[in-house]
Design a protein around this motif. Structure first.
Motif, PDB file in Angstrom:
ATOM      1  N   TYR A  58      -6.029  -7.227  -0.238  1.00 19.93           N
ATOM      2  CA  TYR A  58      -4.661  -6.971   0.111  1.00 19.93           C
ATOM      3  C   TYR A  58      -3.841  -7.863  -0.837  1.00 19.93           C
ATOM      4  CZ  TYR A  58      -0.406  -7.762   2.896  1.00 19.93           C
ATOM      5  OH  TYR A  58       0.957  -8.007   3.449  1.00 19.93           O
TER       6      TYR A  58
ATOM      7  N   SER B 120      -3.266  -1.178  -6.352  1.00 25.96           N
ATOM      8  CA  SER B 120      -2.999  -1.125  -5.134  1.00 25.96           C
ATOM      9  C   SER B 120      -2.067   0.341  -5.035  1.00 25.96           C
ATOM     10  CB  SER B 120      -1.995  -2.174  -4.856  1.00 25.96           C
ATOM     11  OG  SER B 120      -1.005  -1.687  -3.501  1.00 25.96           O
TER      12      SER B 120
ATOM     13  N   PRO C 186       0.080  -1.495   0.818  1.00 28.96           N
ATOM     14  CA  PRO C 186      -0.560  -2.285  -0.643  1.00 28.96           C
ATOM     15  C   PRO C 186      -2.234  -2.407  -0.344  1.00 28.96           C
ATOM     16  CG  PRO C 186       0.568  -4.026   0.644  1.00 28.96           C
ATOM     17  CD  PRO C 186       0.854  -2.515   1.220  1.00 28.96           C
TER      18      PRO C 186
END
Length: 878
Positions: A113, A146, A152
């Motif tokens: 992330y 991403s 994302p």
């Protein structure tokens, strides 16, 4: 009594167990590790799986606290406020997790992330990841990889076979002056022989075999429930694989699909056990819609790697019940990897799943950058299956580690961000995720514009004096002009190349598009007979039907191609109308309609042989002009009898350039890679399989037309017996059997065709239908051969007249007909006609320089040797 009661009870249990269908049990993982990185507590994710925090974890080294930081993610995106994306482990130096596991294959899933963690901005994070001496990632940026700013988070999945050491060492190495991070790690065992089937198991690699070694690491790039919806990890068969719908990857066509069928019961087998794929994968599928001619997907992949493609199949449609009901081919990256694919033949029945693996290689672009990998499924009509269709239920694509034991590839380029009035800033691939099909349409329009530019650049015609050896197909002058923007297609159209008509003029010319003015219908729409110039000039007006599969692409292509082409044997485009959403094309009026209308299924009187042959010669000249008279070849791509029109003097003109393409540009470019388009029955099978278009594709289609003219029947008649369905295949079969004259030729032509003319005509048509394009003649040779056939016909008629006069003069009555052995009978084609043209030294020189066989060779020898048009010895016909 008790004994018999117990026996009855057990028999009842057995009967119940064997007759009541049950859902197959899921696979039970022998190793299952979920590590929530950066967390000190255990947590549960949205799928109700428990994750262990890695703070002071037994999997981390003793110095974990000095080598890394446990940080909380900032709450920027509600979509990722779930385990394991809520915390992260940040590494300042090299860091290794060690996981004791059993031997065997394992999935390793890494969760990322890219976010801001305390003072760590992940846009500046570049690092490498390795596992057991294999490089998974190098100079990796989670930010650049991403999916999108609005979504994302992502997961990367790898498959490794753990051998004797019984452990997985997962190492993170930050680049200099940078840092590494990870949000979550998942390890789950995989059944033996599911993906690693053994070092000695062959996998198809085009026309050879490939052996997937157990010491290879795989990266899963795509796992799709084709034609269905997403399948969550908890609904997988024990390995927590997510299966996604394929809508984002469908390319260039209209596709049907079969939704989930609740009453279908999948019957797994030892070859395809229950954990191969969930039932939902096998109870949904994507098949060809009625308007499409293939199934197409496009996948971005890293160049310079081998790929394992796993196709999942299961026949669940009610119509498909027997072998040869549906047979198709599989092509990957424009290379045929399998033919004659018949799922029922493989499985033995319906509702029985199966998967097949194929290996392909994607050449390196120098940096392991992205390339588009095309996957195509085509109907295989060689066995004349009941349905011309293809099928796919599921798909998995894995990248294989290279010789340096690496899977690392280049980071994607930063995404350009554009403003979206509804949702603010969006990168381009976010728009792709929202709707792939509108993007395909936009891409098609862009492609059309590029095609227009290319066409305008390429169509610079050769200048110079007339060459007497090319007479009737010398190109006329190139017409240049400016462009003007109109309101229909929204694209710039030429204003001086052809006339721009107003919509009111079109309505006036056709009495407001009255049905009584319709003279034809096609894929584009209705064709009307109209009158312009105050009723003085008859024209053909083709109006786009809003429900047609064709549209702006064909409209613009037709204008920008045909407006620059001027030839006796090409239909002239007079103008167009592009107003108020209407797309209309205006052509010269062709009084006698299409060639097909004078061959069969029509009230028109049938054409005599010499007129048919003259029409074929004219059409061939028109195609030859397209192929040779511009700077680069123009490929028609839809040659058929309905696209050959006849004017009031029965002059043949090639029409309909909506699918035309500019050909290869020379040098290393020998073909144009493109989605297959055309008409069934006329399609070049080589182009159909490889999606590589050349001018020889037009030659094949014209060969079908030649037999259509000779036999007076459509190229495809599904109701006939299998061997007769396809005209081209039937003609070749009859030729091999020596029965062509007796079984296939139009009976109305009986006694009209001179045998020597027929022999040359059939030879020409058969050479056009050669399987390999390189073995087919050029259209210039086709023209020459047909003109020679006409000379043979006229010479035979003259000879007949002379013989008849001699016979009548000698007191004999009726007109005698000379005997001439036909080509397919294998007899020598050696009569006086061959000497008629043998005296020309120029002809002899051409025959020798062209490598043609001498006239004394037998026809069977010529056909078997592959030589083309061996009897064309007189250049006067050109």
């Amino acid at each position: 009594m008790l004994y018999f009661a117990l026996c009855f009870f057990f028999l009842l249990q057995i009967f119940t167990t064997t007759t009541t269908p049950t859902t197959p049990p899921p696979y039970r993982a022998t190793d299952f590790i979920l590590l929530n990185c950066g967390s000190s507590t255990n947590s549960t994710d949205s799928s109700h799986r428990s994750w262990d925090g890695d703070e002071r974890s037994k999997y981390a080294p003793p110095n974990a606290s000095t080598a890394s930081s446990a940080l909380q993610a900032s709450s920027q995106h509600s979509s990722v406020n779930t385990v394991p994306y809520m915390t992260a482990r940040v590494f300042h130096s090299q860091f290794t997790y060690t996981f004791p596991v059993l031997t065997g294959p394992k999935f390793i899933r890494l969760y990322f992330y890219p976010n801001t963690y305390s003072n760590y901005n992940t846009t500046q994070s570049f690092f490498s990841v390795s596992v057991n001496n294999f490089t998974l990632l190098n100079n990796f940026s989670a930010y650049l990889n991403s999916p999108s700013p609005s979504n994302p988070s992502f997961m990367k999945e790898y498959l490794i076979n753990v051998e004797e050491n019984q452990r997985i060492d997962l190492t993170f190495s930050p680049n200099q002056n940078s840092f590494a991070f990870i949000n979550g790690i998942e390890i789950v065992s995989v059944p033996d022989k599911l993906y690693f089937m053994g070092n000695d198991v062959q996998i198809k690699f085009i026309d050879q075999s490939y052996y997937l070694q157990d010491d290879t690491v795989l990266e899963n790039l795509y796992r799709l429930n084709v034609g269905g919806t997403n399948i969550e990890i908890q609904d997988d068969s024990g390995m927590f694989r997510a299966w996604y719908q394929d809508d984002d990857y469908i390319f260039g066509g209209d596709y049907g699909f079969n939704p989930h069928a609740d009453d279908v019961r999948i019957h797994y087998t030892p070859q395809t056990p229950p954990y191969s794929a969930p039932e939902k994968v096998y109870t949904t599928s994507r098949t060809m819609a009625n308007t499409s001619i293939s199934l197409e997907w496009l996948f971005p992949v890293d160049s310079g790697f081998y790929y394992l493609h796993r196709f999942h199949f299961c026949e669940i449609q009610l119509e498909i019940t027997k072998i040869n009901h549906r047979v198709f081919e599989i092509s990957i990256d424009n290379q045929t990897v399998d033919v004659g694919v018949d799922v029922i033949y493989w499985t033995g029945g319906t509702e029985i799943p199966i998967y097949k693996d194929y290996i392909t290689w994607v050449p390196d672009d120098g940096r392991h950058g992205k390339k588009d990998l095309r996957l195509s499924l085509f109907p295989d009509l060689r066995t004349h299956p009941l349905y011309a269709n293809a099928l796919l239920n599921g798909l998995e694509i894995f990248k294989l580690s290279d010789q340096s034991r690496s899977l690392a590839a280049a980071n994607p380029e930063p995404l350009p961000v554009e403003f979206d009035g509804e949702s603010g800033l969006q990168p381009e691939n976010e728009k792709k995720k929202k709707s792939r099909k509108p993007l395909v349409i936009i891409g098609s329009v862009i492609g059309v514009i590029a095609l227009i530019i290319a066409a305008m650049s390429f169509l610079s015609f050769r200048s110079g004096t007339t060459n007497p050896t090319k007479s009737s197909w010398i190109p006329l002058s190139y017409v240049s002009g400016s462009t003007t923007r109109t309101s229909g297609s929204g694209s710039s159209l030429p204003s001086n190349l052809c006339k721009h008509f107003l919509l009111d003029e079109m309505k006036s010319a056709t009495n407001n598009f009255n049905d009584n003015f319709v003279i034809g219908k096609g894929g584009f729409g209705n064709v009307y007979k109209g009158y312009i110039d105050n009723g003085a000039t008859a024209v053909a007006i083709k109006r786009l039907n809003t429900s047609s599969n064709q549209g702006v692409h064909e409209f613009l292509t037709e204008i920008n191609m045909l407006s620059k082409l001027r030839h006796l044997h090409l239909v002239s485009l007079l103008g167009y109308c592009d107003e108020n959403g209407e797309m209309i094309l205006v052509y010269e009026y062709m009084a006698h309609g299409t060639l097909r209308e004078h061959l069969y299924n029509s009230e028109n009187s049938l054409l005599p042989w010499k007129q048919r042959l003259q029409i074929c010669i004219g059409a061939a000249k028109g195609l030859h002009y397209l192929h040779t008279s511009a700077k680069h070849t123009i490929i028609h791509r839809d040659v058929k009898s309905t696209n050959i029109l006849l004017d009031e003097k029965w002059v043949a003109k090639v029409s309909d350039f909506g699918l035309s393409r500019v050909g290869p540009t020379g040098g290393l470019h020998t073909h144009v890679s493109t989605v297959v388009k055309g008409s069934f029955g006329y399609l070049d099978p080589e182009y159909y399989r490889r999606q590589q278009l050349t001018d020889k594709s037009d030659v094949y289609s014209f060969g079908v037309v030649l037999f259509e003219v000779l036999c007076a029947r459509p190229p495809i008649i599904p109701s006939l017996p299998k061997e007769k369905v396809n005209l081209a295949e039937w003609a070749k079969l009859c030729f091999k059997k020596g029965t062509l004259e007796q079984t296939i030729i139009d009976p109305s032509l009986k006694d009209e065709i001179a045998p020597e003319c027929l022999s040359k005509y059939i030879e020409t048509a058969l050479m056009c239908l050669r399987d390999r394009g390189t073995e087919r003649p050029a259209m210039s040779d086709v023209v020459w051969s047909l003109e020679f056939a006409m000379q043979l016909q006229e010479a035979a008629e003259k000879r007949d007249v002379d013989v008849a006069m001699d016979i009548v003069g000698g007191g004999f009555s009726p007109l005698a007909k000379p005997s001439f052995p036909l080509l397919w009978n294998g007899g020598p084609n050696s009569t006086d006609h061959e000497e008629m043209f043998s005296g020309s030294s120029e002809a002899a020189s051409r025959s020798k320089s062209s490598g043609f066989l001498s006239a004394s060779a037998s026809s069977s020898q010529k056909m078997n040797s592959g030589e083309v048009f061996s009897e064309i010895l007189n250049p006067a016909g050109r």
